[in-house]
Every structure is written in structure tokens, then in C-alpha cells.
Design a protein around this motif. Structure first.
Motif, mmCIF file in Angstrom:
data_model
loop_
_atom_site.group_PDB
_atom_site.id
_atom_site.type_symbol
_atom_site.label_atom_id
_atom_site.label_comp_id
_atom_site.label_asym_id
_atom_site.label_seq_id
_atom_site.Cartn_x
_atom_site.Cartn_y
_atom_site.Cartn_z
ATOM 1 N N VAL A 72 41.759 87.834 -71.944
ATOM 2 C CA VAL A 72 40.941 88.563 -70.853
ATOM 3 C C VAL A 72 40.480 87.369 -69.774
ATOM 4 O O VAL A 72 39.920 86.454 -70.272
ATOM 5 N N LEU A 73 40.861 87.560 -68.687
ATOM 6 C CA LEU A 73 40.512 86.663 -67.669
ATOM 7 C C LEU A 73 39.613 86.987 -66.722
ATOM 8 O O LEU A 73 38.908 86.021 -66.155
ATOM 9 N N SER A 74 39.256 88.356 -66.489
ATOM 10 C CA SER A 74 38.346 88.652 -65.504
ATOM 11 C C SER A 74 38.016 90.236 -65.958
ATOM 12 O O SER A 74 39.152 90.825 -66.077
ATOM 13 N N PRO A 75 36.961 90.721 -66.067
ATOM 14 C CA PRO A 75 35.438 90.062 -65.683
ATOM 15 C C PRO A 75 35.059 89.021 -66.962
ATOM 16 O O PRO A 75 34.342 88.298 -66.547
ATOM 17 N N GLU A 76 35.445 89.099 -68.025
ATOM 18 C CA GLU A 76 35.052 88.238 -68.939
ATOM 19 C C GLU A 76 36.137 87.031 -69.366
ATOM 20 O O GLU A 76 37.109 87.508 -68.949
ATOM 21 N N GLN A 77 35.797 86.274 -69.951
ATOM 22 C CA GLN A 77 36.813 84.948 -70.335
ATOM 23 C C GLN A 77 36.802 85.126 -71.815
ATOM 24 O O GLN A 77 35.924 84.337 -72.397
ATOM 25 N N LYS A 78 37.779 85.778 -72.525
ATOM 26 C CA LYS A 78 37.798 85.679 -73.870
ATOM 27 C C LYS A 78 39.032 85.945 -74.441
ATOM 28 O O LYS A 78 39.904 86.823 -74.033
ATOM 29 N N THR A 79 39.539 85.237 -75.711
ATOM 30 C CA THR A 79 40.690 85.816 -76.302
ATOM 31 C C THR A 79 40.486 86.545 -77.817
ATOM 32 O O THR A 79 39.803 85.988 -78.380
ATOM 33 N N TYR A 80 41.313 87.330 -77.769
ATOM 34 C CA TYR A 80 41.145 88.362 -78.983
ATOM 35 C C TYR A 80 42.512 88.338 -79.772
ATOM 36 O O TYR A 80 43.578 88.514 -79.288
ATOM 37 N N GLN A 81 42.551 88.184 -81.093
ATOM 38 C CA GLN A 81 43.777 88.203 -81.910
ATOM 39 C C GLN A 81 43.966 89.805 -82.132
ATOM 40 O O GLN A 81 43.176 90.507 -82.535
ATOM 41 N N ILE A 82 45.290 89.871 -82.171
ATOM 42 C CA ILE A 82 45.876 91.438 -82.095
ATOM 43 C C ILE A 82 46.610 91.190 -83.534
ATOM 44 O O ILE A 82 47.813 90.665 -83.680
#
Ligand code: 9YT
Length: 133
Positions: A72-82
Motif C-alpha cells: 500500500v502506497l497511500s494513504p498508509e505505507q505497508k506491505t501485506y503478504q497474500i
């Protein structure tokens, strides 16, 4: 009642491959079905990256096969494993990057419904559909 099969959709105008070949979306339920959402059975090809920003839609993505991640680049900055059994929801029109490590199969729901032939524009969005049917 509506009954439709993946087999009926394959090879039609509702079986859409991305211009850059990251994904193939088989669109089972569409705006013409008057449900308020569309339902897609989508293959994400391995080792691909797709930049997406659904400004005009909400999207639910339920992974049933394969491994990848969503950054996720915006509004949050986070990476989720799928992985299979993971659902993610773009309920805030998040800008994001989807990366497939292996071939993924995802079930996607779009609100409002897609008309069936959409591909991403330059910003990674599908156009707003203001037409009535
Ligand atoms: C996860 C995602 O949005 N991939 C692009 C294809 C889209 N899901 C579709 O139209 O099925």
C-alpha cells in the motif's frame, strides 16, 4: 436466478488480459446483471507487478491460489503478504502495487460493477461508468 460458468466466459470480450500481460480477468457477473457489483475470477501471472489505484471503485480481493504481496502506497505505507485464504479490501481507494511471486488466482468484487471490458488507465484505474443501462 442467474447461473453462469467460467467456461462460458472464457474467450469472450469479458475474458480480458492486461495490455502489459500481468493478469487475465474472467468477468462472471457484470453491470448488465444489475447486482450493484461485479465478480471476477482473475489470474495474476507469476513474477509480475501491477500498479493500481481504483479511484472510482471499491475492490475486494480474495486469494484462492498462489503467493504474492500487496504494497500500500497511500494513504498508509505497508506491505501485506497474500496467500490462499487471505482477503484484502481497498475500501479507501488506496494506491497500491500487487506483486505475484507465483501464479495467483483471486476472486475480485468491484463496487460499482464493471461493464466487463475495462483495463487499467495510466493511473491504474478503471474509468467511472456514468452510463445507464
Ligand atoms: C488485484 C487487481 O485488481 N488486479 C487487476 C485485475 C482486476 N482484479 C480485475 O479486473 O479482475
Amino acid at each position: 436466478m442467474i447461473v453462469r460458468t467460467l467456461k462460458e466466459v472464457l474467450g469472450t470480450q469479458h475474458d480480458v488480459t492486461a495490455p502489459e500481460k500481468q493478469w487475465q480477468s474472467r468477468r462472471l457477473l457484470l453491470k448488465k446483471d444489475h447486482l450493484g457489483f461485479s465478480l471476477h475470477d482473475t489470474i495474476i501471472y507469476p513474477n509480475t507487478e501491477t500498479h493500481i489505484w481504483y479511484k472510482n471503485h471499491l475492490e475486494v480481493v480474495y486469494c484462492i491460489e498462489g503467493e504474492g504481496e500487496v504494497e500500500v502506497l497511500s494513504p498508509e505505507q505497508k506491505t501485506y503478504q497474500i496467500s490462499p485464504g487471505t482477503v484484502y479490501v481497498l475500501n479507501q481507494h488506496e494506491k497500491h502495487v500487487l506483486r505475484a511471486k507465483t501464479q495467483m488466482r483471486i476472486i475480485c468484487v468491484f463496487d460499482p460493477a464493471c461493464t466487463g471490458t475495462e483495463v487499467h488507465g495510466e493511473e491504474g484505474a478503471y474509468p467511472a461508468d456514468d452510463s445507464r443501462d
